[in-house]
Design an enzyme around this catalytic site. Sequence first.
Site, PDB file in Angstrom:
ATOM      1  N   GLU A 208      38.709  36.986  36.421  1.00 50.16           N
ATOM      2  CA  GLU A 208      37.679  37.464  37.168  1.00 50.16           C
ATOM      3  C   GLU A 208      36.704  37.678  35.824  1.00 50.16           C
ATOM      4  O   GLU A 208      36.520  37.853  35.078  1.00 50.16           O
ATOM      5  CB  GLU A 208      38.226  38.804  38.146  1.00 50.16           C
TER       6      GLU A 208
ATOM      7  N   PHE B 102      30.172  41.691  43.689  1.00 56.50           N
ATOM      8  CA  PHE B 102      29.723  42.108  43.448  1.00 56.50           C
ATOM      9  C   PHE B 102      29.250  43.171  41.856  1.00 56.50           C
ATOM     10  O   PHE B 102      28.302  43.328  41.780  1.00 56.50           O
ATOM     11  CB  PHE B 102      30.396  43.854  43.996  1.00 56.50           C
TER      12      PHE B 102
ATOM     13  N   GLU C  33      36.328  42.231  49.132  1.00 53.54           N
ATOM     14  CA  GLU C  33      37.207  43.297  48.572  1.00 53.54           C
ATOM     15  C   GLU C  33      35.807  44.742  48.947  1.00 53.54           C
ATOM     16  O   GLU C  33      36.073  45.438  48.171  1.00 53.54           O
ATOM     17  CB  GLU C  33      36.819  42.659  47.335  1.00 53.54           C
TER      18      GLU C  33
HETATM   19  O1  LIG Z   1      36.365  43.472  41.053  1.00 53.86           O
HETATM   20  C1  LIG Z   1      37.455  43.744  40.867  1.00 53.86           C
HETATM   21  C2  LIG Z   1      37.125  44.565  39.860  1.00 53.86           C
HETATM   22  O2  LIG Z   1      35.762  46.050  39.914  1.00 53.86           O
HETATM   23  C3  LIG Z   1      38.532  43.141  40.607  1.00 53.86           C
HETATM   24  O3  LIG Z   1      38.996  42.332  41.885  1.00 53.86           O
HETATM   25  C4  LIG Z   1      39.898  43.915  41.418  1.00 53.86           C
HETATM   26  O4  LIG Z   1      40.234  45.138  41.998  1.00 53.86           O
HETATM   27  C5  LIG Z   1      41.092  44.418  40.021  1.00 53.86           C
HETATM   28  O5  LIG Z   1      41.391  43.376  39.444  1.00 53.86           O
HETATM   29  C6  LIG Z   1      41.734  45.306  40.215  1.00 53.86           C
HETATM   30  O6  LIG Z   1      43.109  44.122  41.674  1.00 53.86           O
HETATM   31 MN   LIG Z   2      36.919  41.466  42.002  1.00 55.09          MN
END
Ligand SMILES: O=C(CO)[C@H](O)[C@H](O)[C@H](O)CO
Ligand SMILES: [Mn+2]
Length: 289
Positions: free
Chosen positions: A150, A185, A244
Amino acid sequence: MKHGIYYSYWEHEWSAKFGPYVEKVAKLGFDIIEVAAHHINTYSDAELRDIRQAARDNNIILTAGIGPTKEKNLSSPDADVRKAGKAFFEQTLTNVAKLDIRSIGGALHSYWPVDYSKPVDKVGDRARGVEGIHGIADFANNLGINLCIEVLNRFENHVLNTAAEGVAFVTDVGKPNVKVMLDTFHMNIEEDSFGDAIRTAGPLLGHFHTGENNRRVPGKGNLPWHEIGAALREINYTGAVVMEPFVKTGGTIGSDIRVWRDLTNGANEAQMDEDARNSLAFSRFVLGG
Ligand SMILES: O=C(CO)[C@H](O)[C@H](O)[C@H](O)CO
Ligand SMILES: [Mn+2]
């Protein structure tokens, strides 16, 4: 394209049990429930078997998210920490596979959220992160799991902040089951263009998180969802789109995500469910799937 939601929307702790959410999200119309893998090693085999069965019965796919702790950081300068990180991932991936999970995403290459009270070594952390992910990729592949790296905003991690950095990292790892993961985001803070970032990731995009500029559910803020949807269609993205949202204060989740005000205007669970259902309809329409 399959649509999901991270169960942390309703929870305050990454350790919260995720079993009950399978049926809940199925009733709301989702295809996927994303669960936190942080504490999966504390689940018994029987618990995991029951959750897997519930997912099969409800036609729900599970995906996993994780923000590894500093003690399990694959990119740590301390060799013992890197070793602990590898052992942790091997155990976690083994348990994740028991849920038929095919994708785990997050700052797998580092730790999260980053402690900026001391100087960071971006070049060194990146190099060790590439090596660390390379070192667990085959183990994950043998279990049929993709590792989705990520790209996060600057306040949460320093190693990968843009899609271009994510692509370069994943290319350096050079394993077919290691992919780029984007999150709207974070993109809103770091990218010049949502469309260009998605096109930059292109065929390497393995997982996609959605959330508004303030982490409300998609459709309640100001992100350019039509541009995002058009770019996802352009690259023929057929993977998971997992919303999310983080809207409630409190607990480790509230403090890790820095939620210091109630973004729901006091909504109860039924109203939050309704928001998720409406956002799912919006997401299917505007993003596809
Ligand atoms: O965008 C994120 C944190 O800002 C992540 O996807 C998750 O919240 C993090 O890896 C915890 O699972
Ligand atoms: Mn995320």
